[in-house]
Design an enzyme around this catalytic site. Structure first.
Site, PDB file in Angstrom:
ATOM      1  CG  ASN A 167      -0.447  -0.075   2.778  1.00 12.59           C
ATOM      2  OD1 ASN A 167       0.228  -0.506   2.618  1.00 12.59           O
ATOM      3  ND2 ASN A 167      -1.446  -0.172   3.097  1.00 12.59           N
ATOM      4  CD  GLU A 268       4.150  -0.290  13.671  1.00  9.55           C
ATOM      5  OE1 GLU A 268       3.311  -0.285  13.647  1.00  9.55           O
ATOM      6  OE2 GLU A 268       5.622   0.002  13.460  1.00  9.55           O
ATOM      7  CB  CYS A 302      -2.270  -0.254   8.648  1.00 15.18           C
ATOM      8  SG  CYS A 302      -0.758   0.940   8.594  1.00 15.18           S
ATOM      9  CD  GLU A 485       8.201   0.002  10.784  1.00 14.59           C
ATOM     10  OE1 GLU A 485       7.371   0.987  10.536  1.00 14.59           O
ATOM     11  OE2 GLU A 485       9.206  -0.297   9.816  1.00 14.59           O
TER      12      GLU A 485
HETATM   13  O1  LIG Z   1      -0.399   1.564   5.840  1.00 17.54           O
HETATM   14  C1  LIG Z   1       0.194   1.316   7.044  1.00 17.54           C
HETATM   15  C2  LIG Z   1       1.462   3.221   6.815  1.00 17.54           C
HETATM   16  C3  LIG Z   1       0.376   4.712   6.394  1.00 17.54           C
HETATM   17  C4  LIG Z   1       1.579   5.837   7.567  1.00 17.54           C
HETATM   18  O2  LIG Z   1       2.664   5.329   7.732  1.00 17.54           O
HETATM   19  O3  LIG Z   1       0.756   6.505   7.563  1.00 17.54           O
END
Ligand SMILES: O=CCCC(=O)O
Length: 632
Positions: A167, A268, A302, A485
């Site tokens: 994604n 994650e 996510c 992260e």
């Molecule tokens: O889909 C996961 C990561 C989205 C984000 O870093 O904001």
């Protein structure tokens, strides 16, 4: 048919070198041992536009061995060298922003403007970890044990395996790889089968930036072989750390594989994020944030809002506005100008979205916008004719027992519920096994604080629908994962081990002689039982008639916790009158029978030794006389 040539792609590249279609191992283009390849499909047209090597479990060892070799050298680079290389990589990625954005559109389906947004977001990670590389610091610890010093250093953990989703393929590779490379680790990336080309382009730029071959390897694989490759990476003895972003279901499998060898893992995982709007919220602000958050990448983030809770007093107004604004979204191919909602990335995504909507409707939800069905009946057949599109769909009367309230939707589908009180909505928001991020909108400052503390998620957006950034820790709680992260210290530490050092220090005894009255003073430092100064009686010193030197002597007292019998004093001398500060061991002596007596004795010995010359560490003649005298 796969193009696999920069000239034959459905888009143009300014830098043809970015068109990389083979695994990148040790700076070379490598095929799978089986010779097989898999197709890369444009979700906006369902057409194949490239193919990549279909690596399987048998291809893992070479990729890991290469990282292992590279680690031996790369981990010795200074943090500044790593930072400088990371900065070059950062700049190359920024310079190739246009090409990378097009690749992203054809891999993920997201609109071009969002692809640019992803690259801009992604390069905040390279930038951030340039700075972090030199900020890694150990600690010193005050010890409870006399004579002990404790301290820590941080060292790179070793070879890292990164399992990355489709994604945000550039942002999430860079979030992981920048931290690992800044820490001094090397990494093998297994991109998703949907998005291998963007990752291969990044690896190609990493070599151009000056990272050594093997610092960043990319092993591509099909959907079919993904479990085997992931397993081989997780259990490979030379892989010391796994970082994974993906579903909770797969995260649990990865945890199980890593647990076999107690391997460190950062996970994650899925989100089921509530978005709560109170009566007193700034509705324009909340709506603007919701529109960006929910429909970005067709709901495939996510952190996307999975459940919308709107308080009774503003419910009708808010939902009417939501329907109006969502109807204005332009569904289309990501590369077409004006597209604001692209396709979902995989046909599986369409299947799941249709199932969730059907389940909700069967339990009493009402579709207030869209159909909850794919736009083209043939979507998913990969027939080369249509993309994986679903018009945005909004459902009202959504209850907690519906599948879409319990599972991550990952599609342009939004369920809405009305709520009455703060307590009620907090309970409903927390009523999930997941805890990635929650969002709340209210102008009541007390309530904001309460929500921040009461909502069960790793990240809480307060009057914002965007709480991801390179400088703040990103990560969930509950079944949304573990580890962080990005952010200061925490992210880079995920790729390091902490080593504790313990040192026994010889404490000091200072011996001071007075040129005026012939008295000698011993000063003890760091010896608990000898904190007071010890003064020799001047009469004692006069008896052997030994002249006193006019400088300081230093003695080291070796403390041993084993008992008096093992306690010794070792004298090191430092004479101010010598050009070069002379240091020489005079002797060491047990201090077992009579501490005070022996201290007098050793003090005088030290004084005497002050007169030995550069070669001499033997007690002088006078000292021998004194020793004999004391033994009588
Ligand atoms: O889909 C996961 C990561 C989205 C984000 O870093 O904001």
């Amino acid at each position: 048919m796969s193009a696999n040539h920069a000239e034959n792609l459905p888009f143009s590249l300014a830098d043809k070198g970015l068109a990389q279609f083979d695994c990148q191992i040790h700076g070379k283009s490598i095929l799978a041992k089986s010779g097989k390849r898999f197709d890369v499909v444009d979700p906006g047209s369902a057409k194949v536009w490239a193919s990549c090597p279909d690596g399987d479990g048998g291809d893992v060892d070479a990729a890991v061995q290469s990282c292992h070799e590279a680690f031996k050298e790369y981990s010795k680079w200074t943090p500044r060298q790593r930072a400088q290389c990371l900065l070059k990589w950062h700049q190359l990625i920024v310079d190739n922003r246009d090409d990378l954005a097009k690749i992203l559109v054809f891999e993920t389906g997201k609109p071009l403007a969002e692809a640019y947004g992803e690259i801009d977001y992604a390069t905040t990670f390279t930038w951030w970890f340039v700075g972090e590389a030199e900020r890694v610091q150990g600690t010193t610890i005050t010890s409870a044990t006399p004579g002990r010093r404790s301290f820590t250093i941080k060292q790179p953990i070793g070879v890292v395996a990164a399992l990355v989703p489709w994604n945000f393929p550039i942002a999430l590779v860079l979030r992981k790889a920048s931290a690992a490379l800044a820490a001094g680790c090397t990494m093998v990336v297994k991109p998703s089968p949907e998005t291998p080309v963007s990752t291969l382009s990044l690896a190609y730029l990493a070599i151009r930036a000056g990272f050594p071959p093997g610092a960043l390897n990319v092993l591509t694989t099909s959907l079919e072989n993904t479990p085997a490759v992931a397993e081989a990476l997780c259990i490979h003895p030379l892989v010391k750390k796994v970082t994974f972003t993906g579903s909770t279901r797969v995260g649990k499998l990865i945890t199980g594989l890593c647990a076999r060898n107690l391997k460190k893992a950062t996970l994650e995982l899925g989100g089921n994020c509530p978005f709560i709007v109170f009566d007193d919220a700034n509705l324009d602000q909340a709506m603007g944030q919701l529109m960006n958050l929910k429909w970005r990448h067709a709901g495939q983030a996510c952190v996307s809002s999975n459940r919308l809770y709107v308080q009774r007093g503003i419910y009708d107004k808010f939902i009417a506005d939501l329907i109006k604004r969502t109807s204005l979204l332009k569904v289309g191919h990501g590369i077409e100008e004006g597209t604001t909602l692209g396709p979902v990335t995989t046909p599986r995504g369409l299947d799941k979205a249709e199932e969730l909507v059907a389940d909700a409707v069967s339990k009493g939800a009402k579709i207030v916008l869209g159909t909850g069905q794919r736009l083209h009946k043939s979507s998913g057949a990969e027939d080369g004719g249509t993309g994986y599109f679903m018009a945005p769909t909004i459902l009202s009367n959504v209850t907690d027992d519906m599948l879409m309230s319990q599972d991550e939707i990952f599609a342009p589908v939004l369920g809405v519920s009305v709520f009455e009180t703060e307590d009620e909505v907090v309970e409903r928001a927390n009523n999930t096994s997941m805890g990635l991020t929650s969002y709340a909108f209210t102008k009541n400052a007390d309530r904001l604080w309460r929500l921040f503390e009461r909502l069960e998620a790793g990240m809480i957006g307060l009057n914002t629908g965007n709480n991801s950034s390179a400088e703040a820790p990103f990560g969930g709680i509950k079944e949304s994962g573990c580890g962080k992260e990005s952010g200061k210290d925490v992210a880079i530490e995920e790729f390091m081990v902490t080593k504790t050092g313990t040192l026994t220090v010889e404490d000091h005894v200072y011996i001071m002689s007075s040129p005026t009255d012939g008295r000698i003073t011993l000063r003890f430092e760091g010896i608990p039982e000898l904190q007071d100064d010890f003064e020799s009686p001047s009469t004692d010193w006069e008896k052997p008639n030994i002249p006193l030197p006019y400088y300081l002597c230093e003695a080291r007292y070796q403390y041993s916790p084993l008992g008096e019998g093992s306690t010794r004093v070792l004298f090191l001398l430092e004479a101010e009158s010598f050009d070069d500060h002379l240091r020489g061991a005079l002797f060491d002596t047990p201090l077992s029978e009579n501490l005070n007596h022996d201290l007098e004795y050793t003090a005088l010995s030290a004084v005497m030794a002050g007169r030995v010359s550069e070669d001499g560490v033997e007690p002088s003649q006078d000292l021998r006389q004194y020793r004999d005298y004391r033994r009588q």
